[in-house]
Design a protein around this motif. Structure first.
Motif, PDB file in Angstrom:
ATOM      1  N   TYR A   1      10.331   4.331 -16.292  1.00 36.35           N
ATOM      2  CA  TYR A   1      11.785   4.720 -16.445  1.00 36.35           C
ATOM      3  C   TYR A   1      12.079   6.308 -16.063  1.00 36.35           C
ATOM      4  N   GLU A   2      10.808   7.178 -16.093  1.00 33.48           N
ATOM      5  CA  GLU A   2      10.423   8.946 -15.335  1.00 33.48           C
ATOM      6  C   GLU A   2      11.232   8.733 -14.419  1.00 33.48           C
ATOM      7  N   PRO A   3      11.544   9.442 -13.718  1.00 31.13           N
ATOM      8  CA  PRO A   3      11.644   9.321 -12.895  1.00 31.13           C
ATOM      9  C   PRO A   3      10.450  10.264 -11.522  1.00 31.13           C
ATOM     10  N   PHE A   4      10.358  10.229 -10.195  1.00 33.63           N
ATOM     11  CA  PHE A   4       8.835  11.002  -9.731  1.00 33.63           C
ATOM     12  C   PHE A   4       9.135  11.745  -9.476  1.00 33.63           C
ATOM     13  N   THR A   5       8.132  13.182  -9.100  1.00 36.94           N
ATOM     14  CA  THR A   5       8.507  14.402  -9.142  1.00 36.94           C
ATOM     15  C   THR A   5       8.867  14.202  -8.079  1.00 36.94           C
ATOM     16  N   HIS A   6       9.234  12.909  -6.999  1.00 39.91           N
ATOM     17  CA  HIS A   6       8.908  13.047  -5.664  1.00 39.91           C
ATOM     18  C   HIS A   6      10.604  11.937  -5.130  1.00 39.91           C
ATOM     19  N   GLY A   7      10.808  12.263  -4.198  1.00 43.35           N
ATOM     20  CA  GLY A   7      11.160  10.837  -3.906  1.00 43.35           C
ATOM     21  C   GLY A   7      12.794  10.620  -4.689  1.00 43.35           C
ATOM     22  N   ASP A   8      13.876   9.609  -4.393  1.00 47.92           N
ATOM     23  CA  ASP A   8      14.760  10.086  -4.762  1.00 47.92           C
ATOM     24  C   ASP A   8      14.813   9.599  -5.907  1.00 47.92           C
ATOM     25  N   GLY A   9      14.364   9.919  -7.248  1.00 48.31           N
ATOM     26  CA  GLY A   9      14.677   9.111  -8.640  1.00 48.31           C
ATOM     27  C   GLY A   9      13.989   8.189  -8.588  1.00 48.31           C
ATOM     28  N   GLN A  10      13.405   7.919  -7.922  1.00 48.11           N
ATOM     29  CA  GLN A  10      12.317   6.344  -7.837  1.00 48.11           C
ATOM     30  C   GLN A  10      11.436   6.205  -9.521  1.00 48.11           C
ATOM     31  N   HIS A  11      10.918   5.024 -10.154  1.00 48.63           N
ATOM     32  CA  HIS A  11       9.840   5.414 -11.001  1.00 48.63           C
ATOM     33  C   HIS A  11       9.383   4.250 -10.847  1.00 48.63           C
ATOM     34  N   LEU A  12       8.372   4.192 -11.782  1.00 48.95           N
ATOM     35  CA  LEU A  12       7.484   3.058 -11.927  1.00 48.95           C
ATOM     36  C   LEU A  12       8.014   1.667 -12.377  1.00 48.95           C
ATOM     37  N   PHE A  13       8.611   1.399 -12.663  1.00 49.51           N
ATOM     38  CA  PHE A  13       9.856   0.018 -13.410  1.00 49.51           C
ATOM     39  C   PHE A  13      10.130  -0.280 -11.501  1.00 49.51           C
ATOM     40  N   ARG A  14      11.243   0.837 -10.799  1.00 49.51           N
ATOM     41  CA  ARG A  14      11.703   0.251  -9.880  1.00 49.51           C
ATOM     42  C   ARG A  14      10.758  -0.078  -8.767  1.00 49.51           C
ATOM     43  N   GLU A  15       9.819   1.045  -8.379  1.00 49.21           N
ATOM     44  CA  GLU A  15       8.604   0.192  -7.563  1.00 49.21           C
ATOM     45  C   GLU A  15       7.552  -0.928  -7.981  1.00 49.21           C
ATOM     46  N   ALA A  16       7.722  -1.463  -8.988  1.00 52.38           N
ATOM     47  CA  ALA A  16       6.827  -3.007  -9.523  1.00 52.38           C
ATOM     48  C   ALA A  16       7.657  -4.271  -9.134  1.00 52.38           C
ATOM     49  N   LEU A  17       9.721  -3.394  -8.960  1.00 49.61           N
ATOM     50  CA  LEU A  17       9.664  -4.966  -8.806  1.00 49.61           C
ATOM     51  C   LEU A  17      10.301  -4.618  -7.200  1.00 49.61           C
ATOM     52  N   LEU A  18      10.113  -3.736  -6.656  1.00 45.70           N
ATOM     53  CA  LEU A  18      10.416  -3.728  -5.625  1.00 45.70           C
ATOM     54  C   LEU A  18       9.164  -4.547  -4.597  1.00 45.70           C
ATOM     55  N   ILE A  19       7.895  -4.031  -5.220  1.00 41.39           N
ATOM     56  CA  ILE A  19       6.901  -5.118  -4.840  1.00 41.39           C
ATOM     57  C   ILE A  19       7.050  -6.417  -4.764  1.00 41.39           C
ATOM     58  N   ALA A  20       7.362  -6.380  -5.881  1.00 42.76           N
ATOM     59  CA  ALA A  20       7.655  -8.306  -6.242  1.00 42.76           C
ATOM     60  C   ALA A  20       8.708  -8.829  -5.373  1.00 42.76           C
TER      61      ALA A  20
ATOM     62  N   TRP B   1       0.931  -1.347   0.486  1.00 44.89           N
ATOM     63  CA  TRP B   1       0.069  -0.001  -0.281  1.00 44.89           C
ATOM     64  C   TRP B   1       1.087   1.322   0.031  1.00 44.89           C
ATOM     65  N   ASP B   2       2.001   1.082   0.504  1.00 44.79           N
ATOM     66  CA  ASP B   2       2.512   2.199   0.802  1.00 44.79           C
ATOM     67  C   ASP B   2       3.351   2.683  -0.639  1.00 44.79           C
ATOM     68  N   ILE B   3       4.271   1.899  -1.035  1.00 42.54           N
ATOM     69  CA  ILE B   3       4.877   1.707  -2.186  1.00 42.54           C
ATOM     70  C   ILE B   3       3.259   2.098  -3.600  1.00 42.54           C
ATOM     71  N   LEU B   4       2.366   2.039  -3.780  1.00 43.88           N
ATOM     72  CA  LEU B   4       1.402   2.334  -3.872  1.00 43.88           C
ATOM     73  C   LEU B   4       1.358   3.173  -3.939  1.00 43.88           C
ATOM     74  N   GLU B   5       0.865   4.200  -2.740  1.00 39.30           N
ATOM     75  CA  GLU B   5       0.212   5.211  -2.207  1.00 39.30           C
ATOM     76  C   GLU B   5       1.891   6.170  -3.133  1.00 39.30           C
ATOM     77  N   PHE B   6       2.387   5.952  -2.686  1.00 35.06           N
ATOM     78  CA  PHE B   6       4.600   6.813  -2.712  1.00 35.06           C
ATOM     79  C   PHE B   6       3.978   7.126  -4.142  1.00 35.06           C
ATOM     80  N   SER B   7       3.417   5.757  -5.396  1.00 32.86           N
ATOM     81  CA  SER B   7       4.212   5.627  -6.592  1.00 32.86           C
ATOM     82  C   SER B   7       3.277   6.804  -7.237  1.00 32.86           C
ATOM     83  N   LYS B   8       1.535   7.406  -6.915  1.00 31.78           N
ATOM     84  CA  LYS B   8       0.801   7.539  -7.050  1.00 31.78           C
ATOM     85  C   LYS B   8       0.954   9.352  -6.569  1.00 31.78           C
ATOM     86  N   ASN B   9       1.067   9.647  -5.478  1.00 30.71           N
ATOM     87  CA  ASN B   9       0.415  10.587  -4.897  1.00 30.71           C
ATOM     88  C   ASN B   9       1.592  11.431  -4.174  1.00 30.71           C
TER      89      ASN B   9
END
Length: 157
Positions: free
Chosen positions: A117-136, A58-66
């Motif tokens: 692969y586009e880094p989020f406007t927030h965080g430390d360079g995370q992007h959707l691909f990285r967050e998907a791998l993190l969840i998995a 949930w935390d990763i999902l919310e971080f990825s969209k908000n």
């Protein structure tokens, strides 16, 4: 075209069981009486593992969209104190949330405007691909622990 194949592979990684037992299989049929048992030399119960997976995903999902999302405090905000769910409904609700949040994350990956692969406007360079791998990665690690605890408690095939 390449992103479609990457997204398909990520979806399979998040929901499947190619190299390991799936989360769904690991929690299927867990007897209610052992959900809150903490085996000797283990720090947590199956319930605590399931809830930890739910909270982290949930935390990763919310971080990825908000961009304004505030994560829970580490580590206490990611692990339930109680070793057992309050009832069967809490168990079922946690598992349902895990499935719902995973499906919502997959929708983020499949958005027409998604750039994996586009880094989020927030965080430390995370992007959707990285967050998907993190969840998995995180879910599969703790899914293995669920299976191990079930083995310790004599509740695995």
């Amino acid at each position: 075209m390449a992103d479609k194949e990457v997204i398909k592979s990520l979806e399979e990684l998040l929901t499947g069981s190619h190299a390991h037992v799936s989360f769904d299989d690991a929690v299927k049929g867990v007897p209610e009486k052992i959900r809150g048992v903490v085996p000797e030399n283990m720090p947590y119960s199956i319930w605590q593992l399931v809830e930890h997976i739910r909270i982290a995903q949930w935390d990763i999902l919310e971080f990825s969209k908000n961009p304004g999302h505030q994560s829970p405090p580490w580590p206490e905000g990611y692990w339930p104190k109680d070793p057992a769910p309050k009832d069967d409904d809490a168990w079922k609700e946690s598992i349902a949330h895990i499935k719902k949040d995973c499906a919502e994350f997959i929708k983020l990956l499949k958005r027409p405007d998604a750039d994996l692969y586009e880094p989020f406007t927030h965080g430390d360079g995370q992007h959707l691909f990285r967050e998907a791998l993190l969840i998995a990665d995180h879910t599969s690690y703790h899914t293995g622990e669920i299976v191990a605890v079930r083995r310790m408690l004599g509740a695995w095939k």
